[in-house]
Structures are given as C-alpha cells and as structure tokens.
Design a protein around this motif. Structure first.
Motif, PDB file in Angstrom:
ATOM      1  N   HIS A  14      24.741  31.527  36.796  1.00  9.34           N
ATOM      2  CA  HIS A  14      26.153  31.877  36.617  1.00  9.34           C
ATOM      3  C   HIS A  14      26.448  33.381  36.621  1.00  9.34           C
ATOM      4  O   HIS A  14      27.402  33.834  37.248  1.00  9.34           O
ATOM      5  CB  HIS A  14      26.677  31.279  35.312  1.00  9.34           C
ATOM      6  CG  HIS A  14      28.119  31.622  35.069  1.00  9.34           C
ATOM      7  ND1 HIS A  14      29.131  31.140  35.889  1.00  9.34           N
ATOM      8  CD2 HIS A  14      28.714  32.438  34.164  1.00  9.34           C
ATOM      9  CE1 HIS A  14      30.294  31.632  35.473  1.00  9.34           C
ATOM     10  NE2 HIS A  14      30.067  32.426  34.437  1.00  9.34           N
TER      11      HIS A  14
ATOM     12  N   ASP B 110      30.274  27.877  34.619  1.00  7.92           N
ATOM     13  CA  ASP B 110      31.629  27.789  34.107  1.00  7.92           C
ATOM     14  C   ASP B 110      32.267  26.524  34.667  1.00  7.92           C
ATOM     15  O   ASP B 110      33.260  26.546  35.401  1.00  7.92           O
ATOM     16  CB  ASP B 110      32.454  29.062  34.360  1.00  7.92           C
ATOM     17  CG  ASP B 110      32.200  30.120  33.278  1.00  7.92           C
ATOM     18  OD1 ASP B 110      31.378  29.865  32.370  1.00  7.92           O
ATOM     19  OD2 ASP B 110      32.818  31.198  33.335  1.00  7.92           O
TER      20      ASP B 110
ATOM     21  N   HIS C  50      34.629  35.911  39.325  1.00  5.20           N
ATOM     22  CA  HIS C  50      35.800  35.362  40.006  1.00  5.20           C
ATOM     23  C   HIS C  50      36.206  36.252  41.186  1.00  5.20           C
ATOM     24  O   HIS C  50      37.380  36.332  41.552  1.00  5.20           O
ATOM     25  CB  HIS C  50      36.979  35.159  39.042  1.00  5.20           C
ATOM     26  CG  HIS C  50      36.717  34.170  37.949  1.00  5.20           C
ATOM     27  ND1 HIS C  50      37.677  33.312  37.460  1.00  5.20           N
ATOM     28  CD2 HIS C  50      35.591  33.884  37.235  1.00  5.20           C
ATOM     29  CE1 HIS C  50      37.167  32.552  36.492  1.00  5.20           C
ATOM     30  NE2 HIS C  50      35.897  32.887  36.336  1.00  5.20           N
TER      31      HIS C  50
ATOM     32  N   HIS D 211      36.047  25.705  35.833  1.00  4.24           N
ATOM     33  CA  HIS D 211      36.832  25.760  34.588  1.00  4.24           C
ATOM     34  C   HIS D 211      37.716  24.531  34.351  1.00  4.24           C
ATOM     35  O   HIS D 211      38.927  24.666  34.093  1.00  4.24           O
ATOM     36  CB  HIS D 211      37.685  27.027  34.552  1.00  4.24           C
ATOM     37  CG  HIS D 211      36.887  28.274  34.342  1.00  4.24           C
ATOM     38  ND1 HIS D 211      36.387  28.610  33.111  1.00  4.24           N
ATOM     39  CD2 HIS D 211      36.459  29.250  35.193  1.00  4.24           C
ATOM     40  CE1 HIS D 211      35.712  29.752  33.220  1.00  4.24           C
ATOM     41  NE2 HIS D 211      35.722  30.147  34.463  1.00  4.24           N
TER      42      HIS D 211
ATOM     43  N   ASP E 278      32.750  28.680  38.841  1.00  2.00           N
ATOM     44  CA  ASP E 278      33.895  28.917  37.951  1.00  2.00           C
ATOM     45  C   ASP E 278      35.038  27.935  38.197  1.00  2.00           C
ATOM     46  O   ASP E 278      36.166  28.338  38.477  1.00  2.00           O
ATOM     47  CB  ASP E 278      34.359  30.380  38.105  1.00  2.00           C
ATOM     48  CG  ASP E 278      33.290  31.346  37.615  1.00  2.00           C
ATOM     49  OD1 ASP E 278      33.176  31.528  36.403  1.00  2.00           O
ATOM     50  OD2 ASP E 278      32.516  31.866  38.448  1.00  2.00           O
TER      51      ASP E 278
ATOM     52  N   HIS F 262      30.873  34.032  37.926  1.00  2.00           N
ATOM     53  CA  HIS F 262      31.229  34.804  36.722  1.00  2.00           C
ATOM     54  C   HIS F 262      32.338  35.831  36.922  1.00  2.00           C
ATOM     55  O   HIS F 262      33.219  35.955  36.093  1.00  2.00           O
ATOM     56  CB  HIS F 262      29.969  35.482  36.162  1.00  2.00           C
ATOM     57  CG  HIS F 262      30.119  36.019  34.766  1.00  2.00           C
ATOM     58  ND1 HIS F 262      30.622  35.271  33.725  1.00  2.00           N
ATOM     59  CD2 HIS F 262      29.786  37.229  34.227  1.00  2.00           C
ATOM     60  CE1 HIS F 262      30.594  36.006  32.614  1.00  2.00           C
ATOM     61  NE2 HIS F 262      30.104  37.190  32.889  1.00  2.00           N
TER      62      HIS F 262
HETATM   63 ZN   LIG Z   1      34.508  31.901  34.869  1.00  2.00          ZN
END
Ligand SMILES: [Zn+2]
Length: 301
Positions: A201, A91, A236, A53, A51, A234
């Motif tokens: 993920h 992510d 966090h 991002h 993640d 996923h």
């Molecule tokens: Zn995420």
C-alpha cells in the motif's frame, strides 16, 4: 458460516488462466497496441486498483466522490475486460476497517471474483482481523509471517508478491517490519529468476506518512535483479518513477482524489517477462489522461 468467496482458483491454476487468456490477447491487441509486447510473448493481464475506500454507508462521500459508487461503476469493466487477476493495493475500507466496509466490498467484488482471482493488500485504513473474518478464503499462496497478511501469486511470465505495510489502523505511516523483510529477502534468494513485482500500500518517499522502512527495503532489493517493479497506492496520485532501475508504479485511487488534477480510476496492465504496458482507465477526477499508455521495460539481470 465458512464460505468460499473466490472459487475460480479451485478450478484452474492461475498460470493456466493466464495462458488461456493469451490466445485472445493477440486479437485484442492487433492494430491498437503501441506497446512493447510482441506477439507470441507470454504475458499476464492484470487489473490494478488501489485506495478503493469502500464504506459501510453507500452514501458516504468525500470531496464530492462516492467511493462505493466508483467501484460499483468499475466492476462491469473489470468483468468485461476479463483479466487473469485483479490486484488491489490497499485501503480497501473507508477509514477504520469496519466489518460492514468489508461486507460491502465483498458484495461489490462478487461478480469479479466469480470470474477471476482477486488479490488484496492491506492499507492504513484497513483492519487485519476484520478483513480476514469477512475474506476467510482468498486465492494465492499465503506464507506464514506473524501478524502480516502476505500473498504470493505465480503467473507464467512474472511472480507477484503482495506485502503487508499496515502498521496502525487509521494512522498514516506504514511498515513492513523486520520479520516480513527477512522473509522477503530469504524468499527472493531461494526462488528462481522469474521476474518479480512487489505490491503493497504505502508510498516510497521519506515523509512521516510513507513506508517507514523504505531505505531498508530498497537496500535489500536493489542488488536482487529479479525485482523489476513495485506497485503501490496511498498517495491517490497516478505516477511512475524509478529506483536503481526498479520501476515504481503509483496507482491512482478508485475512491477519490486529494487534488482536482489527479485522475480517479484503475490501470489495465499486460505484463511479460521483459516489461509491461499500462493503460489508465480514468472514471472521475481529471479525465485528461484517460486511455494513456505507459510502456515499461524491466531492468536486466
Ligand atoms: Zn487511501
């Protein structure tokens, strides 16, 4: 223009890299490791991220976190700890997998990718086509599974299988799908007994935003004893749980947390054929667990 983003795999095999790193490991670990790793045991050193991002706009932020800056801050640590490989459990992009997101990611990862292979899985905020256009050459074996991006990585002590749980870009749930599950089942049955870790993920609960075929995955892998752990993101949230003796390792996010109580950061892992040691490197969010070590022992058989 076709470019080779990852070049280290062309020079040395991943296994050789792992063995080379082993020589320095004993020194690094002496006197400071409380883990189960014994001197002389073959292991691979992996940096585990999820993640991240990465946005096209470097100033993009959420809940006071700047995902671009968070990865930028971590990259020198990834370089200096010189792992045998870096895994990113999806992510990769900020929200919708834009080409500019991946261009920034590629730029940020370049100092790492020059030294060590980077293996990536796709999440629900990724776009498979856009990702593959920017990352047109990546390390690891790529089995042909229609519409899915899968990577197999062989190290001396363990096999890593990076699966693809991206179902729809920018919608929460994920799915491996029948074709990928059948490929996985065949692959696991035909491969040798090397301890195997799956990475993808999505989360493993029964909510509408989790991996939708998790019951089918679990019933398939439960009796295949070489499967020792699943690494995923996923949520966090950083946490460890188990299913039928299979360790479920939920990585913290690099980009941002959803709750102040959760760390933002990555995990430094040393993984052998009997288990692994996992050290949290928290860089933002809740820093209380920074440096905490989790020792896992793989199930037998
Ligand atoms: Zn995420």
């Amino acid at each position: 223009m076709a470019e080779v983003f990852f070049r280290s795999m062309n020079r040395r095999s991943f296994i050789q890299t792992g063995l080379a790193a082993f020589g320095t490991l004993v020194t690094l670990n002496s006197g400071c490791s409380t883990g189960l790793m014994k001197k002389g045991e073959q292991q691979t050193h992996l940096a585990l991220l999820a993640d991240i991002h990465i946005p096209e706009d470097v100033e993009n932020n959420y809940r006071g976190f700047y995902p671009y800056r968070n990865l930028e801050k971590i990259v020198p640590d990834l370089v200096s700890t010189s792992p045998d490989g870096v895994l990113i459990a999806g992510d990769l992009a900020r929200l919708t997998g834009q080409p500019g997101d991946y261009a920034n990611l590629r730029k940020l990862l370049s100092p790492v990718a020059e030294k060590t292979p980077v293996f990536m899985a796709l999440g629900n905020h990724d776009d498979r086509q856009n990702f593959m256009k920017v990352f047109n050459k990546t390390p690891g074996e790529k089995p042909a599974i229609k519409g899915k991006y899968v990577t197999v990585v062989k190290t001396a002590p363990v096999r890593l299988i990076m699966l693809d749980s991206l179902l729809y870009t920018d919608k929460v749930p994920g799915l491996l799908g029948k074709a990928q599950r059948q490929w996985l089942e065949n692959y696991l049955k035909e491969s040798d007994e090397t301890p195997t870790i799956l990475c993808f993920h999505h989360t493993l609960s029964d909510g509408d935003g989790d991996l939708l075929d998790v019951p089918r995955l679990f019933s398939m892998i439960a009796p295949i004893r070489k499967v020792k752990a699943i690494v995923y993101g996923h949520s966090h949230v950083y946490g460890y749980s188990e299913f039928e003796g299979i360790h479920l390792i939920n990585l913290p996010a690099v980009g941002y947390n959803f709750n102040d109580s959760d760390p933002v950061g990555w995990v430094d892992a040393r993984i052998g054929s009997r288990g692994g040691d996992f050290v949290l490197h928290a860089v933002a969010g809740n820093l209380d667990q920074d440096g905490s070590v989790t020792n896992l022992t793989w199930r037998k058989g």
